[in-house]
Design a protein around this motif. Structure first.
Motif, short mmCIF file in Angstrom:
data_model
loop_
_atom_site.label_atom_id
_atom_site.label_comp_id
_atom_site.label_asym_id
_atom_site.label_seq_id
_atom_site.Cartn_x
_atom_site.Cartn_y
_atom_site.Cartn_z
N ASN A 257 28.93 7.95 84.90
CA ASN A 257 28.05 6.79 84.86
C ASN A 257 26.70 7.19 84.29
OD1 ASN A 257 26.48 7.88 87.16
ND2 ASN A 257 28.31 7.36 88.34
N GLU A 258 25.80 6.23 84.22
CA GLU A 258 24.50 6.46 83.59
C GLU A 258 23.66 7.47 84.35
OE1 GLU A 258 21.29 3.57 81.56
OE2 GLU A 258 21.62 3.21 83.69
N SER A 259 23.81 7.53 85.65
CA SER A 259 23.02 8.47 86.45
C SER A 259 23.63 9.86 86.48
CB SER A 259 22.87 7.94 87.88
OG SER A 259 24.14 7.79 88.50
N ASP A 260 24.80 10.02 85.87
CA ASP A 260 25.47 11.33 85.81
C ASP A 260 24.84 12.13 84.68
OD1 ASP A 260 27.16 13.47 85.90
OD2 ASP A 260 29.01 12.31 85.75
N VAL A 261 24.02 13.10 85.04
CA VAL A 261 23.35 13.96 84.07
C VAL A 261 23.91 15.36 84.20
CG1 VAL A 261 21.16 14.89 83.24
CG2 VAL A 261 21.25 12.57 84.21
N GLN A 262 24.49 15.87 83.14
CA GLN A 262 25.06 17.22 83.15
C GLN A 262 24.09 18.18 82.48
OE1 GLN A 262 27.80 18.26 84.61
NE2 GLN A 262 28.49 16.24 85.30
N SER A 263 23.81 19.30 83.15
CA SER A 263 22.82 20.25 82.66
C SER A 263 23.37 21.68 82.69
CB SER A 263 21.54 20.18 83.50
OG SER A 263 20.97 18.89 83.47
N ARG A 264 22.85 22.50 81.80
CA ARG A 264 23.16 23.92 81.77
C ARG A 264 21.92 24.71 81.35
NH1 ARG A 264 26.45 22.84 84.57
NH2 ARG A 264 28.69 23.26 84.57
#
Length: 616
Positions: A257-264
């Motif tokens: 969804n829009e609030s799902d932010v994937q970071s590395r």
């Protein structure tokens, strides 16, 4: 009359169970239906994507259709399928020094299996770089009954290829895809782990097993096209912005969804002097046909929010570095090989379906903030997303071997807020929904290296428009959409302009869908798709030998068809016609192809490399 004006940023994702109701016009009422397909992924087992069943909002039952063999005229022998594109250019004067099978595998019931892993070890006879071309070749066969499946190949966690498999016929299909992967040469120089993800389902109903052979072909001699890039040739180092381990279904991130932010966290070499971020994306499940999702106020008014995918028709991919917006993608609406009507895509595949597009973002101005031996946060999200999107990125880096470190600074950064407006006008299930969105992004930075003090300026502008129309109680739907991206990149020294690159890309889409239910239960389905990839690019460079070049691509596809589906589900009659015109013209050569297919029969097929032909 229900009327509302809302900003798209107020449209929020809701988690709801898959439904058998659909308000758009996308099908797979026309052909097989399952919980996992090219729009599906390993955790989607047992789910029925809402956009896969098209009975309007009248509440169709889940159906799985077996095409009538009388309609499958192409089943008399194994079919050869293909995506229309310009053949990979082999540099003049070059020759194939070696080839290497990277992987051979039968993908049966692999839905719960980790990706297939294989240790890549370069052959000594292939040399250690200096290739003018590295060609990746995918060949696959399948027979029986099966869905389209999403697949990708990673080398050391870096995605080098993403594809959608073709849907087979009882007597089988075969298709071969070639991709120029010279830009990944640095990865092919030394042993790496290769991973291939293809989550397939095989049971009593879905019998198709995908037999895949993946090989690499290395060319030397002649003049590499990559040497004409702005400066530096191909990247020296390529780092993955992806899941560290592929064992849970691949290196890609799965955004819900829009609030799902994937970071590395990524550490950049201290002596890097140029950086390009390549973004790899595909959309699935409730967002496979995101460009036909109605806005949420319409769903709420008709009390169908838990039955129909919404969040409107606008999607954008956002990538940030240490919290600063660094890249935006307005994606091309790919039709997978089971999308709308699978008969559209035999033997011609949809634009971008066999080689899914990736999108390059110039991020050299950020390097001054990143070359400090520290980890830096790269993150990705999708505006208005519904489950689910598969995203990862490759960071291409050029390093200066003459120095231990470079130094620089990001001097300017401007990221305007998304400007978006939605107008909804509807009565009951009929209505018109208009969406317009735009955004601008620019940044500037300098970097000191052995090449001198170079300043890079990058600017991007994005425009999007979509009109979605429902009539006849939402049994008839239309989409008129266009997205435009303009990119300008300049590289300057203290004394003069060195590089100028200007690229414009346009993705127009028109889609019509109508279904009519007769009193005896027979369903008549009509669909019409027209979409294209249009791109113009101009480059000027005074570095090295200098370069002044241009390229123009107009790749347009039109598909029309209708199906008659009785209550029992077998397609008794149907017509499907696809026509495509591919025209590419550049300073390095031209390619033209025009062809038409109707019910698996070639109407015409002409091709030419003369520029006078491609410009017509």
């Amino acid at each position: 009359m229900g009327t509302s004006d809302v900003n798209s940023r107020t449209l929020r994702t809701r988690h709801s169970q898959p439904s058998l109701l659909l308000i758009c016009f996308f099908v797979t009422i026309v052909l097989n239906s399952s919980g996992v397909s090219c729009a599906k992924f390993s955790n989607a087992v047992g789910r029925t994507p809402r956009h896969r069943y098209l009975k309007g909002v009248h509440g169709a039952s889940k159906i799985s259709l077996q095409p009538d063999r009388h309609y499958e005229k192409g089943d008399q022998e194994r079919q050869k399928l293909f995506e229309v594109s310009k053949p990979v250019d082999i540099p003049q004067g070059s020759w194939e020094v070696c080839s290497q099978v990277l992987l051979e595998h039968r993908f049966g019931n692999t839905i719960n299996d980790p990706p297939t892993l294989h240790q890549y070890t370069p052959k000594a006879t292939c040399g250690n770089g200096g290739w003018t071309l590295v060609l990746l070749k995918w060949t696959a066969t399948c027979s029986g009954r099966q869905f389209d499946r999403i697949s990708a190949v990673w080398l050391n966690g870096v995605e080098i290829f993403r594809t959608c498999t073709a849907e087979p016929t009882p007597n089988g299909i075969v298709w071969t895809v070639e991709k120029d992967v010279t830009r990944f040469s640095a990865l092919f120089k030394k042993p790496q782990m290769l991973a291939l993800e293809l989550a397939n389902v095989v049971d009593e109903t879905y019998t198709g097993i995908y037999n895949v052979t993946l090989s690499a072909h290395f060319y030397v001699g002649g003049k590499a096209k990559s040497s004409k890039e702005s400066y530096g040739g191909v990247a020296d180092v390529i780092l993955p912005f992806a899941e560290v381990s592929p064992l849970k279904g691949g290196h890609w991130f799965q955004l819900q969804n829009e609030s799902d932010v994937q970071s590395r966290e990524i550490q950049i070499p201290r002596n890097a002097y140029k950086a390009v971020l390549e973004i790899c994306i595909s959309f699935h499940g409730d967002d496979e046909f995101w460009y036909a999702n109605p806005p949420n106020d319409f769903l709420l008014s008709n009390n169908i929010s838990d039955q129909v995918a919404g969040n409107g028709t606008f999607r954008e991919v956002l990538v940030s570095i240490d919290g600063l917006l660094a890249g935006v993608v307005y994606p091309f609406p790919v039709f997978y090989t089971g999308g709308a009507d699978q008969h559209f895509w035999r033997p011609i595949s949809g634009i971008g379906s066999f080689v899914l597009p990736s999108y390059d973002i110039e991020i050299t101005p950020f390097l001054g903030r990143l070359i400090d031996d520290r980890n830096h946060s790269f993150s990705a999200t999708v505006t208005n997303a519904l489950p689910f999107w598969l995203i990862n990125a490759n960071l291409h880096l050029w390093v200066d071997s003459s120095v231990d470190s470079t130094r620089g600074k990001l001097t300017e950064h401007s990221a305007g807020a998304l400007q978006s407006h939605i107008t909804s006008r509807f009565r009951g299930l009929d209505g018109t929904f208009r969406t317009e969105s735009s955004r601008a992004l620019s940044y500037k930075g300098y970097l000191e290296s052995s090449f001198g003090n170079l300043t890079t300026i990058a600017s991007y502008s994005y425009r999007f428009s979509n009109e979605l129309i429902y009539t006849d109680g939402a049994s008839s739907s239309e989409v008129h959409q266009e997205s435009n991206t303009e990119e300008k990149v300049m590289v300057k020294s203290d004394f003069k302009d060195l590089v100028y690159n200007h690229r414009t890309t346009k993705f127009p889409l028109k889609f019509f869908y109508r279904e009519t239910q007769h009193q005896n239960g027979t369903l008549l389905v009509k669909a019409d798709i027209e979409h294209s990839w249009d791109q113009d690019q101009q480059t000027q460079s005074v570095i090295g030998e200098g370069e002044s070049s241009f390229s123009t691509l107009k790749n347009k596809q039109r598909s029309k068809g209708e199906l008659v589906i009785p209550p029992k589900g077998a397609i008794t009659r149907g017509v499907a016609t696809t026509k495509q015109k591919y025209a590419y013209e550049s300073t390095e050569g031209c390619y033209f192809r025009s062809l038409g297919i109707s019910n698996y029969t070639f109407l015409y097929d002409t091709s030419d490399r003369r520029c006078s032909i491609s410009s017509q």
